[in-house]
Write a protein that holds these residues in place. Structure first.
Motif: not given
Length: 142
Positions: A9-17, A35-36, A140-142
């Protein structure tokens, strides 16, 4: 420890941000790829985040998930509380139900110190601030 759901969820939120300025909306598949994450799990947690007001969504052919300028200003703690609740910041390190300062477990004071520091990190770092490091290529997210 954060649950796998919360980490995703944190990764997804950061992706959107990191994509706030584009104004685009993203599908579960696009976010999962970024976000894998597992699409099924991600779909459920994104709906939880929408329900808690952490992110937004719109339906229809041009719909999807997105964040508003006000939402990115929120602390990362909002994501943690929405998905995992506050147990990470209140529970005993050994899982004892009645651990307290009055009746501490063997790890109580050391664990409470680390637990409080972790809450401070999540409370004082906004989604926006953390996402800037990703946008700059410093994280990085991934």
């Amino acid at each position: 420890m954060l649950s796998i759901t919360c980490k995703t969820g944190i990764r997804a939120v950061l992706f959107l941000a990191t994509r706030l300025k584009t104004g685009d909306k993203y599908s579960i598949q696009e976010i999962a790829s970024g976000v894998e994450g597992n699409e099924h799990t991600l779909g459920k947690l994104l709906q939880m985040l929408v329900k808690k007001g952490v992110i937004s969504s719109s339906k229809g052919p041009s719909g999807g998930f997105f964040m508003t300028p006000d939402q990115v200003k929120a602390p990362v703690l909002q994501v943690v509380l929405a998905l995992d609740g506050d147990e990470l910041f209140t529970a005993c390190g050994l899982g004892l139900p009645h651990c307290s300062a009055a009746k501490p477990c063997p790890l109580h004071y050391a664990y409470a110190k680390v637990r409080d520091q972790l809450e401070h990190i999540f409370r004082t770092n906004s989604i926006e601030a953390i996402s800037k490091d990703i946008s700059k290529g410093a994280a990085f997210l991934s």
